[in-house]
Design a protein around this motif. Structure first.
Motif, PDB file in Angstrom:
ATOM      1  N   MET A  36       0.219  10.783  -3.578  1.00 12.01           N
ATOM      2  CA  MET A  36      -1.006  10.482  -3.040  1.00 12.01           C
ATOM      3  C   MET A  36      -1.046   8.851  -2.884  1.00 12.01           C
ATOM      4  SD  MET A  36      -4.903  11.044  -4.495  1.00 12.01           S
ATOM      5  CE  MET A  36      -5.047  10.173  -5.783  1.00 12.01           C
ATOM      6  N   GLU A  37      -1.546   8.698  -1.642  1.00  8.89           N
ATOM      7  CA  GLU A  37      -1.600   6.908  -1.378  1.00  8.89           C
ATOM      8  C   GLU A  37      -3.274   6.604  -1.598  1.00  8.89           C
ATOM      9  OE1 GLU A  37      -0.400   5.718   2.547  1.00  8.89           O
ATOM     10  OE2 GLU A  37       1.518   6.736   2.367  1.00  8.89           O
ATOM     11  N   LYS A  38      -3.178   5.521  -2.028  1.00  6.46           N
ATOM     12  CA  LYS A  38      -4.524   4.756  -2.416  1.00  6.46           C
ATOM     13  C   LYS A  38      -4.405   3.437  -2.221  1.00  6.46           C
ATOM     14  CE  LYS A  38      -7.628   5.637  -6.383  1.00  6.46           C
ATOM     15  NZ  LYS A  38      -7.779   6.078  -7.634  1.00  6.46           N
ATOM     16  N   LEU A  39      -5.507   2.937  -2.010  1.00  5.75           N
ATOM     17  CA  LEU A  39      -5.630   1.133  -2.073  1.00  5.75           C
ATOM     18  C   LEU A  39      -5.691   0.835  -3.384  1.00  5.75           C
ATOM     19  CD1 LEU A  39      -7.916   0.342   1.149  1.00  5.75           C
ATOM     20  CD2 LEU A  39      -5.280   0.288   1.026  1.00  5.75           C
ATOM     21  N   LEU A  40      -5.004  -0.480  -3.764  1.00  3.66           N
ATOM     22  CA  LEU A  40      -5.165  -0.977  -5.090  1.00  3.66           C
ATOM     23  C   LEU A  40      -6.488  -1.374  -5.409  1.00  3.66           C
ATOM     24  CD1 LEU A  40      -3.913  -2.151  -7.667  1.00  3.66           C
ATOM     25  CD2 LEU A  40      -3.128  -4.321  -6.102  1.00  3.66           C
ATOM     26  N   SER A  41      -7.566  -1.778  -4.297  1.00  2.00           N
ATOM     27  CA  SER A  41      -8.732  -2.077  -4.447  1.00  2.00           C
ATOM     28  C   SER A  41      -9.498  -0.635  -5.007  1.00  2.00           C
ATOM     29  CB  SER A  41      -9.366  -2.635  -3.164  1.00  2.00           C
ATOM     30  OG  SER A  41      -9.383  -1.809  -2.302  1.00  2.00           O
ATOM     31  N   ASP A  42      -9.064   0.375  -4.738  1.00  2.00           N
ATOM     32  CA  ASP A  42      -9.684   1.456  -5.127  1.00  2.00           C
ATOM     33  C   ASP A  42      -9.359   2.109  -6.457  1.00  2.00           C
ATOM     34  OD1 ASP A  42     -11.202   1.716  -2.820  1.00  2.00           O
ATOM     35  OD2 ASP A  42      -9.638   2.788  -1.727  1.00  2.00           O
ATOM     36  N   PHE A  43      -8.464   1.442  -7.274  1.00  5.64           N
ATOM     37  CA  PHE A  43      -7.905   1.750  -8.506  1.00  5.64           C
ATOM     38  C   PHE A  43      -9.101   1.684  -9.570  1.00  5.64           C
ATOM     39  CE2 PHE A  43      -3.096   1.983  -9.154  1.00  5.64           C
ATOM     40  CZ  PHE A  43      -2.961   2.425  -7.946  1.00  5.64           C
ATOM     41  N   ILE A  44      -8.974   2.575 -10.674  1.00  7.19           N
ATOM     42  CA  ILE A  44      -9.867   2.437 -11.779  1.00  7.19           C
ATOM     43  C   ILE A  44      -9.143   1.706 -12.943  1.00  7.19           C
ATOM     44  CG2 ILE A  44     -11.356   4.102 -11.068  1.00  7.19           C
ATOM     45  CD1 ILE A  44     -10.038   6.148 -13.010  1.00  7.19           C
ATOM     46  N   ILE A  45      -9.591   1.234 -13.899  1.00  2.80           N
ATOM     47  CA  ILE A  45      -8.855   0.551 -14.998  1.00  2.80           C
ATOM     48  C   ILE A  45      -7.951   1.639 -15.707  1.00  2.80           C
ATOM     49  CG2 ILE A  45      -9.276  -0.534 -17.392  1.00  2.80           C
ATOM     50  CD1 ILE A  45     -11.855  -1.576 -16.162  1.00  2.80           C
ATOM     51  N   GLY A  46      -6.899   1.210 -15.992  1.00  2.00           N
ATOM     52  CA  GLY A  46      -5.640   2.047 -16.648  1.00  2.00           C
ATOM     53  C   GLY A  46      -4.872   2.645 -15.640  1.00  2.00           C
ATOM     54  N   GLU A  47      -5.211   2.888 -14.357  1.00  3.80           N
ATOM     55  CA  GLU A  47      -4.374   3.677 -13.484  1.00  3.80           C
ATOM     56  C   GLU A  47      -3.112   2.813 -13.154  1.00  3.80           C
ATOM     57  OE1 GLU A  47      -5.472   6.155  -9.430  1.00  3.80           O
ATOM     58  OE2 GLU A  47      -6.880   4.960 -10.143  1.00  3.80           O
ATOM     59  N   GLN A  48      -2.195   3.218 -12.619  1.00  6.17           N
ATOM     60  CA  GLN A  48      -0.923   2.743 -12.409  1.00  6.17           C
ATOM     61  C   GLN A  48      -0.298   3.468 -11.196  1.00  6.17           C
ATOM     62  OE1 GLN A  48       0.954   2.471 -15.881  1.00  6.17           O
ATOM     63  NE2 GLN A  48       1.950   4.478 -15.659  1.00  6.17           N
ATOM     64  N   GLY A  49       0.582   2.702 -10.537  1.00  4.76           N
ATOM     65  CA  GLY A  49       1.344   3.380  -9.428  1.00  4.76           C
ATOM     66  C   GLY A  49       2.379   2.302  -8.710  1.00  4.76           C
ATOM     67  N   VAL A  50       3.049   2.581  -7.691  1.00  6.36           N
ATOM     68  CA  VAL A  50       3.914   1.800  -7.000  1.00  6.36           C
ATOM     69  C   VAL A  50       3.455   1.443  -5.621  1.00  6.36           C
ATOM     70  CG1 VAL A  50       6.624   1.659  -6.355  1.00  6.36           C
ATOM     71  CG2 VAL A  50       5.845   3.058  -8.315  1.00  6.36           C
ATOM     72  N   ILE A  51       3.754   0.097  -5.384  1.00  2.69           N
ATOM     73  CA  ILE A  51       3.566  -0.387  -3.883  1.00  2.69           C
ATOM     74  C   ILE A  51       4.322   0.204  -3.013  1.00  2.69           C
ATOM     75  CG2 ILE A  51       3.398  -2.428  -2.843  1.00  2.69           C
ATOM     76  CD1 ILE A  51       2.881  -3.961  -5.532  1.00  2.69           C
ATOM     77  N   LYS A  52       3.766   0.758  -2.002  1.00  2.00           N
ATOM     78  CA  LYS A  52       4.246   1.505  -0.838  1.00  2.00           C
ATOM     79  C   LYS A  52       4.235   0.441   0.465  1.00  2.00           C
ATOM     80  CE  LYS A  52       4.361   5.433   1.702  1.00  2.00           C
ATOM     81  NZ  LYS A  52       4.058   6.924   1.945  1.00  2.00           N
ATOM     82  N   ALA A  53       3.138  -0.246   0.653  1.00  2.00           N
ATOM     83  CA  ALA A  53       3.355  -1.206   1.663  1.00  2.00           C
ATOM     84  C   ALA A  53       2.233  -2.230   1.227  1.00  2.00           C
ATOM     85  CB  ALA A  53       2.776  -0.255   2.862  1.00  2.00           C
ATOM     86  N   VAL A  54       2.540  -3.413   2.148  1.00  3.13           N
ATOM     87  CA  VAL A  54       1.611  -4.688   2.039  1.00  3.13           C
ATOM     88  C   VAL A  54       1.165  -4.986   3.371  1.00  3.13           C
ATOM     89  CG1 VAL A  54       1.339  -6.809   1.226  1.00  3.13           C
ATOM     90  CG2 VAL A  54       2.614  -5.514  -0.058  1.00  3.13           C
ATOM     91  N   ALA A  55      -0.073  -5.067   3.594  1.00  2.00           N
ATOM     92  CA  ALA A  55      -0.724  -4.971   4.874  1.00  2.00           C
ATOM     93  C   ALA A  55      -1.548  -6.722   5.008  1.00  2.00           C
ATOM     94  CB  ALA A  55      -1.410  -4.268   5.394  1.00  2.00           C
ATOM     95  N   GLY A  56      -2.130  -6.861   5.986  1.00  4.43           N
ATOM     96  CA  GLY A  56      -2.901  -8.137   6.008  1.00  4.43           C
ATOM     97  C   GLY A  56      -2.356  -9.236   6.947  1.00  4.43           C
ATOM     98  N   ASP A  57      -3.161 -10.213   7.334  1.00  2.00           N
ATOM     99  CA  ASP A  57      -2.628 -11.043   8.158  1.00  2.00           C
ATOM    100  C   ASP A  57      -1.580 -11.796   7.553  1.00  2.00           C
ATOM    101  OD1 ASP A  57      -3.565 -13.506   6.732  1.00  2.00           O
ATOM    102  OD2 ASP A  57      -5.631 -13.441   7.880  1.00  2.00           O
TER     103      ASP A  57
END
Length: 78
Positions: free
Chosen positions: A1-22
């Motif tokens: 499942m994909e999720k933004l890092l800003s939407d994580f809750i404390i204790g959640e972990q995952g692997v970075i899939k992509a980095v966007a932004g200017d």
């Protein structure tokens, strides 16, 4: 499942899939080690949710919520 890092809750972990932004934000994140394939664990959030503190590549890193919103994560379904 994909999720933004800003939407994580404390204790959640995952692997970075992509980095966007200017260009500036993306380059700054890459310079701090926020790159695809890195494992991230959300340690703390400030009372109003900004900034957040994550563990990545063996060190603690504080990110603004706008920076974290540029990072797409892959998390396991529970």
């Amino acid at each position: 499942m994909e999720k933004l890092l800003s939407d994580f809750i404390i204790g959640e972990q995952g692997v970075i899939k992509a980095v966007a932004g200017d260009g500036r934000i993306r380059r700054r994140l890459f310079d701090m080690g926020v790159t695809p394939g890195a494992e991230v664990y959300l340690r703390k959030k400030a009372p109003l949710g900004d900034p957040i503190e994550v563990t990545i590549r063996g060190y603690e890193l504080s990110l603004r919520k706008t920076e974290a919103a540029a990072v797409t994560m892959e998390v396991e379904d529970k």
